[in-house]
Scaffold this motif. Structure first.
Motif, PDB file in Angstrom:
ATOM      1  N   HIS A  55       0.841  -1.095   0.022  1.00  0.00           N
ATOM      2  CA  HIS A  55       0.001   0.114   0.115  1.00  0.00           C
ATOM      3  C   HIS A  55       0.893   1.265   0.002  1.00  0.00           C
ATOM      4  O   HIS A  55       2.010   1.379   0.350  1.00  0.00           O
TER       5      HIS A  55
ATOM      6  N   HIS B 251       0.043  -5.706  -7.060  1.00  0.00           N
ATOM      7  CA  HIS B 251      -0.120  -6.714  -6.172  1.00  0.00           C
ATOM      8  C   HIS B 251      -1.637  -6.922  -6.321  1.00  0.00           C
ATOM      9  O   HIS B 251      -2.500  -6.082  -6.782  1.00  0.00           O
TER      10      HIS B 251
ATOM     11  N   VAL C 189      -5.249  -6.618  -5.242  1.00  0.00           N
ATOM     12  CA  VAL C 189      -6.170  -6.039  -4.467  1.00  0.00           C
ATOM     13  C   VAL C 189      -7.631  -6.265  -4.766  1.00  0.00           C
ATOM     14  O   VAL C 189      -8.067  -6.283  -5.927  1.00  0.00           O
TER      15      VAL C 189
ATOM     16  N   THR D 248      -6.051  -7.312   0.467  1.00  0.00           N
ATOM     17  CA  THR D 248      -4.627  -7.813  -0.374  1.00  0.00           C
ATOM     18  C   THR D 248      -4.286  -9.192   0.032  1.00  0.00           C
ATOM     19  O   THR D 248      -3.653  -9.322   1.117  1.00  0.00           O
TER      20      THR D 248
END
Length: 809
Positions: A52, A102, A104, A186
């Motif tokens: 993040h 990544h 999410v 995530t």
């Protein structure tokens, strides 16, 4: 360490390789731009990860109006898109367009507003592809459990505004759904600057409501099945004077009846938020919640009890008869919880930023559960239950009902993350920081006689406490962590590379004690301590192919340490479990245009020292290690934007999870080796699928969703399984036109389990085999069930309807 099935490198080799790659990427990121660009072109296969946004994660809500450089402004906007409240969504808010390197998966405010106000964060994410959600009730009085890519919620970081919050079982303590702006998951990733020690299963983060610019508020009232009634009000201060400070205060009250068996539940909750923004991009935010709850502890059935209910209608819940030791007032949870987080983001001169996020939570309360009947045999040990005197010296006659307590005088978690960021040049941003946390639980297990009305007397009621020593434990840990990460952007910000490293140092303790030194109890006076360190590298690369397509690769190491409460259920003088460690890789692709959004990710996990939890009753779990596991699979999501009012959504996950170790069954009378290597990993269904459809027309709105979970193993020996099942939800409502001071009068109906299916949605925890002796009695009728019944299960609540009226003002 035994090599994982199908792995080319050992765990140690892969960790060393990942650390080396992170170091090389961090070095290359500081090379001149043209040299690095050439190197990057030759290094396309590198795996990588960006967490993040550092500013967003640590500072909570970063909404700067200006920054001290163009790079800083761009970085604050672009990195934090994974938490962007205005990002484009599809499927009526069931999917959001993402750009993070990544996986999410996010549900937005549009979708949250259609769901019942009683929803918890778990209820809202149950149609995401990587999650299987198990909830014990449909009224939001409790939380539930999560299965994610072969792991569970106990392997995940569950957070509010980037700070660690309540466990999944108690998710309702955190926040009311009206104050949720979004919930993001995530599933295979955790930023290095997040304050979490258990992120092998990823992160679920809830973003709280931002205070309004103007004075006002909202109110809603809900009524439904199981005698549900709920009232909520939120008051907004608007900007106070010309200070830029805004705040809100909300209160809710909920009451309902247990859907299985007898009993009533009560919850009172307060949320409070304050926000201040400065012109240079600095901001400060505070979120405080208080939760007080009294609810019946559910009885989770064995396989035999479940089928009896399914085929005959004979329930397994708590009794309405006060003379019964299973009386619902002898099975309840009384708890008070305070949660606080206060992130601050400061923009400093000379391309510097500083973030600090302190957080604090404190809980206190007790659980009561049947302690058997004096003179009867104990359901677990088979020995007679004796209680000769209570604390007043009065003899306790045979036939007296007893209560076992779990008294937690303190469940405290306090910590802070501090981070400094620096723009090295127009391509690179370096950040580094420190995380500290202290976590402790003080718990004891007294026994008492029930009161005259059959209810639990309370653990501090000396008039009813059975005499003798009270055994308790103090367990916890102190943690120090250093982290550093560098983020680089090249090729007009189309190429993003992030390299990070986190080093965690933890000192854990577990100490047994006696409330009365007259007797000696097993474990009393014993203690154990353990110091551990964990290196956690992280690396990611993403590339924006064109305005519609993106690819990314992501790799990292994560771990899980047993929590303070987990350790409280372990022998104080016994050895502590080794930390669980995971190496994870992801490869992802995203596509979007004005009609559709597609998100696909491939993943591979190798887990060493896998920790699973056996349910021990009273909503508590005892951890144990079962060796190594491998999880491989893919997630796929697709959602459409509104076409003639219709917004479709679909997702699927395929998971191939295997147990890579044989496991010793220590619960058996004669311990033996279970030949589990190569079998399907426990609590890891191979297929999960979801379909949702949202329709809006003028003021009318509707959303329907279906979730499917495939068959799964619920024992390590793979000899006890549950079949696949389907669950469903439906929301219908209408937004009326404003009139008077009512700005958004709305009426809606929310339904769950429309078909009335009686299905098991998952296991409460892990067991060695279907003949395993549970370490807790399963109560039905007046006494505990037989031992050796294998696992206990979560069951989908029966058909539920909730009607709500609401408006802002």
């Amino acid at each position: 360490m035994r090599r994982s099935t199908g792995s080319v490198l050992t765990h140690r080799q892969r960790l060393a390789t990942l650390t080396c790659l992170a170091s090389v990427a961090g070095f290359c990121a500081n090379m001149p731009g043209q040299v690095f660009a050439a190197a990057a072109g030759q290094s396309a296969p590198l795996a990588g990860k960006v967490g993040h946004a550092p500013a967003r994660t640590t500072a909570g809500h970063t909404r700067g109006k200006a920054a001290n450089s163009s790079l800083q402004s761009s970085r604050a906007e672009e990195i934090s898109v994974a938490s962007n409240r205005t990002a484009r969504s599809g499927g009526g808010g069931m999917m959001r367009q993402e750009v993070a390197p990544h996986a999410v998966q996010t549900v937005g405010k549009d979708y949250i507003n259609m769901r019942s106000p009683t929803s918890t964060a778990l209820d809202l994410v149950k149609n995401l592809p990587s999650l299987n959600i198990m909830a014990p009730d449909a009224a939001g009085m409790q939380g539930g459990s999560i299965q994610s890519r072969g792991l569970t919620d106990l392997d995940m970081a569950l957070m509010v505004d980037g700070a660690p919050a309540a466990a999944a079982k108690y998710m309702t303590e955190d926040i009311d759904s009206e104050n949720l702006d979004e919930v993001s998951v995530t599933p295979g990733s955790a930023a290095r600057d997040l304050p979490t020690m258990s992120a092998a299963g990823g992160v679920m983060n809830s973003r709280t409501h931002l205070p309004s610019e103007k004075f006002g508020g909202m109110v809603d009232f809900s009524y439904g099945t199981n005698n549900l009634s709920r009232e909520f009000i939120r008051l907004e201060s608007g900007e106070i004077g010309h200070t830029g400070v805004k705040s809100y205060f909300s209160f809710s009250n909920t009451h309902d009846r247990s859907w299985m068996g007898a009993g009533t539940n009560q919850r009172k909750h307060i949320d409070f938020g304050v926000r201040k923004d400065w012109e240079n991009g600095s901001n400060a935010h505070l979120f405080l919640s208080w939760n007080s709850e009294d609810f019946v502890i559910d009885n989770y059935p064995t396989e035999e009890q479940f089928y009896k209910y399914k085929h005959t209608g004979e329930g397994y819940g708590r009794s309405a008869q006060s003379s019964n030791v299973n009386y619902w007032k002898n099975n309840n949870d009384h708890w008070n919880q305070i949660f606080l987080t206060a992130p601050v983001h400061v923009v400093l001169p000379k391309k510097l930023t500083f973030d600090i996020q302190p957080y604090f939570s404190f809980g206190q309360g007790w659980d009561a559960s049947p302690g058997g009947v004096v003179g009867d045999n104990n359901a677990v040990t088979g020995a007679p239950i004796t209680a000769t005197y209570n604390s007043t010296g009065t003899a306790v006659p045979n036939g007296t009902n007893l209560t076992n307590y779990f008294l937690e005088n303190e469940a405290r978690q306090v910590g802070a993350v501090a981070k400094l960021g620096y723009d090295i040049d127009k391509h690179n941003h370096l950040s580094f920081g420190y995380w500290y946390e202290n976590n402790q639980t003080i718990q004891s297990y007294p026994t008492a006689t029930v009161m005259a009305d059959g209810a639990a007397s309370g653990p501090t009621s000396s008039a009813h406490t059975v005499g003798g020593s009270v055994y308790g434990q103090t367990a916890g840990y102190e943690l120090h962590s250093l982290f550093i990460q560098n983020q680089s952007r090249y090729l007009d910000n189309r190429l993003l590379i992030n390299a990070g490293f986190k080093f965690v140092m933890s000192n854990a303790w577990n100490k047994g004690w006696l409330g009365n030194s007259a007797n000696t109890l097993s474990g009393a006076g014993n203690s154990s301590r353990k110091n551990t360190t964990e290196p956690l590298p992280q690396l990611s690369i993403s590339y924006q192919i064109d305005k519609n397509s993106q690819i990314y690769v992501n790799a990292e190491g994560d771990y899980r340490q047993p929590s303070a409460t987990d350790m409280g259920w372990m022998n104080a003088g016994g050895p502590m479990l080794k930390n669980q460690y995971s190496i994870k890789e992801e490869l992802g692709y995203r596509y979007h245009n004005k009609y559709v959004m597609i998100d696909m990710s491939l993943f591979n996990y190798n887990v060493r020292n896998r920790i699973v939890d056996q349910y021990v009753g009273m909503n508590s779990f005892s951890p144990m290690s079962i060796g190594s596991q491998t999880m491989r699979g893919f997630d796929f999501m697709i959602a459409g934007t509104s076409i003639h009012g219709f917004s479709p959504y679909a997702s699927i996950e395929y998971l191939h999870a295997t147990q890579d170790s044989n496991v010793m069954d220590t619960n058996a009378a004669t311990p033996y080796l279970i030949h589990s290597k190569g079998t399907q990993a426990i609590m890891a269904p191979r297929i999960m699928a979801n379909f949702g459809l949202t329709y809006t027309y003028k003021g009318f709105f509707a959303n329907g969703a279906i979730h499917y979970t495939g068959p799964q193993s619920v024992s390590i020996a793979n000899d006890q399984r549950i079949p696949g099942y389907v669950t469903n939800t439906l929301s219908l409502g209408y937004h009326f036109k404003p009139f008077g001071f009512l700005k958004s009068p709305t009426f809606k109906l929310n339904f769950t389990n429309l078909t009335g299916s009686i299905v098991r949605t998952g296991a409460m925890g892990a067991v060695f085999s279907r003949n395993d002796v549970n370490s807790h009695p399963v109560w039905s009728g007046s006494s505990a069930g037989a031992v050796g019944t294998g696992n206990s299960f979560m069951v989908e609540p029966r058909f539920t309807m909730v009607g709500s009226v609401s408006t802002s003002f």
